[in-house]
Design a protein around this motif. Structure first.
Motif, PDB file in Angstrom:
ATOM      1  N   PHE A 106       0.823  -1.201   0.000  1.00 32.46           N
ATOM      2  CA  PHE A 106       0.000   0.000   0.000  1.00 32.46           C
ATOM      3  C   PHE A 106       0.862   1.258   0.000  1.00 32.46           C
ATOM      4  O   PHE A 106       1.916   1.316   0.632  1.00 32.46           O
ATOM      5  N   SER A 107       0.371   2.269  -0.690  1.00 32.99           N
ATOM      6  CA  SER A 107       1.149   3.494  -0.879  1.00 32.99           C
ATOM      7  C   SER A 107       1.299   4.306   0.395  1.00 32.99           C
ATOM      8  O   SER A 107       2.236   5.078   0.540  1.00 32.99           O
ATOM      9  N   HIS A 108       0.347   4.164   1.338  1.00 33.14           N
ATOM     10  CA  HIS A 108       0.413   4.976   2.545  1.00 33.14           C
ATOM     11  C   HIS A 108       1.403   4.419   3.560  1.00 33.14           C
ATOM     12  O   HIS A 108       1.598   5.017   4.620  1.00 33.14           O
ATOM     13  N   GLN A 109       2.011   3.287   3.239  1.00 31.54           N
ATOM     14  CA  GLN A 109       3.005   2.699   4.126  1.00 31.54           C
ATOM     15  C   GLN A 109       4.409   2.935   3.568  1.00 31.54           C
ATOM     16  O   GLN A 109       4.665   2.696   2.390  1.00 31.54           O
ATOM     17  N   THR A 110       5.300   3.415   4.430  1.00 33.99           N
ATOM     18  CA  THR A 110       6.689   3.627   4.008  1.00 33.99           C
ATOM     19  C   THR A 110       7.299   2.322   3.516  1.00 33.99           C
ATOM     20  O   THR A 110       8.051   2.311   2.529  1.00 33.99           O
ATOM     21  N   SER A 111       6.959   1.222   4.185  1.00 31.05           N
ATOM     22  CA  SER A 111       7.484  -0.079   3.767  1.00 31.05           C
ATOM     23  C   SER A 111       7.021  -0.441   2.359  1.00 31.05           C
ATOM     24  O   SER A 111       7.736  -1.103   1.611  1.00 31.05           O
ATOM     25  N   GLY A 112       5.800   0.006   1.998  1.00 32.91           N
ATOM     26  CA  GLY A 112       5.294  -0.253   0.652  1.00 32.91           C
ATOM     27  C   GLY A 112       6.116   0.449  -0.405  1.00 32.91           C
ATOM     28  O   GLY A 112       6.468  -0.129  -1.445  1.00 32.91           O
ATOM     29  N   LEU A 113       6.445   1.714  -0.146  1.00 32.07           N
ATOM     30  CA  LEU A 113       7.280   2.463  -1.091  1.00 32.07           C
ATOM     31  C   LEU A 113       8.664   1.833  -1.210  1.00 32.07           C
ATOM     32  O   LEU A 113       9.223   1.714  -2.310  1.00 32.07           O
ATOM     33  N   ARG A 114       9.236   1.441  -0.082  1.00 37.03           N
ATOM     34  CA  ARG A 114      10.569   0.834  -0.107  1.00 37.03           C
ATOM     35  C   ARG A 114      10.563  -0.483  -0.864  1.00 37.03           C
ATOM     36  O   ARG A 114      11.504  -0.799  -1.593  1.00 37.03           O
ATOM     37  N   THR A 115       9.486  -1.240  -0.692  1.00 33.15           N
ATOM     38  CA  THR A 115       9.379  -2.515  -1.412  1.00 33.15           C
ATOM     39  C   THR A 115       9.362  -2.298  -2.915  1.00 33.15           C
ATOM     40  O   THR A 115      10.081  -2.968  -3.667  1.00 33.15           O
ATOM     41  N   LEU A 116       8.523  -1.345  -3.362  1.00 27.61           N
ATOM     42  CA  LEU A 116       8.460  -1.050  -4.806  1.00 27.61           C
ATOM     43  C   LEU A 116       9.784  -0.511  -5.313  1.00 27.61           C
ATOM     44  O   LEU A 116      10.228  -0.843  -6.418  1.00 27.61           O
ATOM     45  N   ALA A 117      10.431   0.338  -4.519  1.00 25.12           N
ATOM     46  CA  ALA A 117      11.726   0.898  -4.920  1.00 25.12           C
ATOM     47  C   ALA A 117      12.760  -0.209  -5.111  1.00 25.12           C
ATOM     48  O   ALA A 117      13.560  -0.174  -6.056  1.00 25.12           O
ATOM     49  N   LYS A 118      12.732  -1.219  -4.232  1.00 26.30           N
ATOM     50  CA  LYS A 118      13.666  -2.343  -4.359  1.00 26.30           C
ATOM     51  C   LYS A 118      13.398  -3.124  -5.636  1.00 26.30           C
ATOM     52  O   LYS A 118      14.326  -3.533  -6.337  1.00 26.30           O
ATOM     53  N   PHE A 119      12.121  -3.335  -5.935  1.00 24.70           N
ATOM     54  CA  PHE A 119      11.772  -4.036  -7.167  1.00 24.70           C
ATOM     55  C   PHE A 119      12.294  -3.285  -8.394  1.00 24.70           C
ATOM     56  O   PHE A 119      12.875  -3.880  -9.308  1.00 24.70           O
ATOM     57  N   LEU A 120      12.076  -1.976  -8.403  1.00 19.25           N
ATOM     58  CA  LEU A 120      12.493  -1.164  -9.547  1.00 19.25           C
ATOM     59  C   LEU A 120      14.021  -1.113  -9.649  1.00 19.25           C
ATOM     60  O   LEU A 120      14.580  -1.204 -10.752  1.00 19.25           O
ATOM     61  N   ASP A 121      14.690  -0.979  -8.514  1.00 22.16           N
ATOM     62  CA  ASP A 121      16.153  -0.936  -8.520  1.00 22.16           C
ATOM     63  C   ASP A 121      16.762  -2.265  -8.955  1.00 22.16           C
ATOM     64  O   ASP A 121      17.905  -2.316  -9.414  1.00 22.16           O
ATOM     65  N   ALA A 122      15.983  -3.344  -8.801  1.00 16.12           N
ATOM     66  CA  ALA A 122      16.470  -4.664  -9.199  1.00 16.12           C
ATOM     67  C   ALA A 122      16.145  -4.981 -10.660  1.00 16.12           C
ATOM     68  O   ALA A 122      16.428  -6.090 -11.133  1.00 16.12           O
ATOM     69  N   GLY A 123      15.524  -4.026 -11.350  1.00 16.42           N
ATOM     70  CA  GLY A 123      15.210  -4.242 -12.761  1.00 16.42           C
ATOM     71  C   GLY A 123      13.819  -4.771 -13.018  1.00 16.42           C
ATOM     72  O   GLY A 123      13.528  -5.260 -14.115  1.00 16.42           O
TER      73      GLY A 123
END
Length: 322
Positions: A106-123
């Motif tokens: 979920f977007s309102h959770q900091t952990s959610g943003l970090r999770t998506l960022a990790k996915f994107l940084d991993a390609g």
């Protein structure tokens, strides 16, 4: 003949009543006895005390059932018992828990943003919310991820993909050779639902587009989005510039809710950042600014911002610079 038919029908009513409560069961059972009394009466074999007793019991049960139902329904609780059911029907509900085909933080959770960022940084390729409709995003650090976007949504290769940055200051720090009119125009439309097409140049590599330079935009131009959306801005700050395009199979309607992205493309994505309903039902308005130095722009696609408003902004900016 009518009594015999009713006798048979009432047997089924007794069976049904056994699944309701004891009052209704007793009522239907006594009704069966009364019907038998009617048959005995036709044969002149009916004992009078039996008929009186059955009718009295039937009347008492009717009065009690009516009174109890009225009181219980009025007060919303069982004040007068109607009795348990003789038989219980157990309906086995199959709780089919279908897990999403990809992770859905979920977007309102900091952990959610970090999770998506990790996915994107991993390609990986992910579905993200914007200030208009949902988009597919890939990090510009991974050109192969941008190629995945074309395969995921069956997008024709001749259709360029734009980039998304978090704020206009990111552009000013790399000093692209934009005219004062273009700079002022972008200051008036960013952040928001307008995408500007500008000329490509080496400045893009300083912006962080280096590895994906050939994969975004066309040979000579690039479309830039600066969304007016806190979640998207924070995510882009964490990942760097993103290559984005609408999160829908090519040629189909845009996705205005995370469920649409998940159901249509989720099995091909690393994750979807869930942010609920989109702010808009249409994408951004695309403006070609490659000839703005000549005082002209062209509307490539009219989206959430009307073309007339875009032209009004240009005229206002031009008058300010004169």
């Amino acid at each position: 003949a009518g009594s015999i038919a009713f006798l048979v029908v009432n047997v089924f009513l007794i069976l049904i009543a056994a699944y309701i409560n004891l009052v209704v069961l007793a009522l239907t059972f006594i009704m069966e006895v009364i019907i038998i009394c009617f048959l005995l009466f036709t044969l002149e074999q009916l004992p009078l005390p039996l008929e009186i007793a059955m009718l009295a019991i039937f009347s008492v049960i009717c009065l009690y059932g009516t009174f109890a139902s009225l009181i219980n329904s009025t007060f919303g609780k069982t004040l007068f018992p109607m009795g348990p059911t003789l038989f219980k029907v157990t309906l086995e509900k199959e709780s089919i828990t279908t897990s999403p085909p990809c992770l859905t933080p979920f977007s309102h959770q900091t952990s959610g943003l970090r999770t998506l960022a990790k996915f994107l940084d991993a390609g990986g390729v992910c579905g993200i919310p914007t200030d208009t409709v949902y988009a597919l995003a890939a990090s510009c650090k991974h050109p192969e991820a941008i190629e995945k976007i074309y395969n995921i949504k069956d997008r024709p290769l001749e259709k360029p993909i734009c980039i998304c940055i978090s704020n206009l200051e990111q552009l000013t720090t790399v000093h692209p050779p934009f005219s004062p009119l273009l700079w002022e125009f972008m200051r008036n439309v960013y952040p928001g639902g307008i995408s500007c097409i500008v000329k490509k140049g080496e400045w893009l590599k300083k912006l962080g587009i280096g590895p994906a330079y050939e994969k975004v935009g066309t040979k000579d131009s690039i479309m830039i989005r600066v969304p007016d959306h806190t979640v998207t801005v924070h995510l882009t700050d964490m990942t760097g510039p993103l290559a984005i395009t609408s999160a829908n199979p090519s040629g189909e309607p845009d996705s205005t809710h995370q469920d649409m992205v998940i159901s249509r493309l989720g099995h091909k994505l690393s994750g979807v950042l869930c942010d609920g309903e989109s702010n808009e039902s249409v994408p951004s308005t695309v403006v070609n600014c490659t000839k703005i130095e000549e005082g002209t722009i062209s509307i490539i696609r009219e989206g959430c911002v009307p073309a007339t408003k875009v032209m009004q902004i240009l005229e206002r900016v031009k008058s300010q610079l004169e």
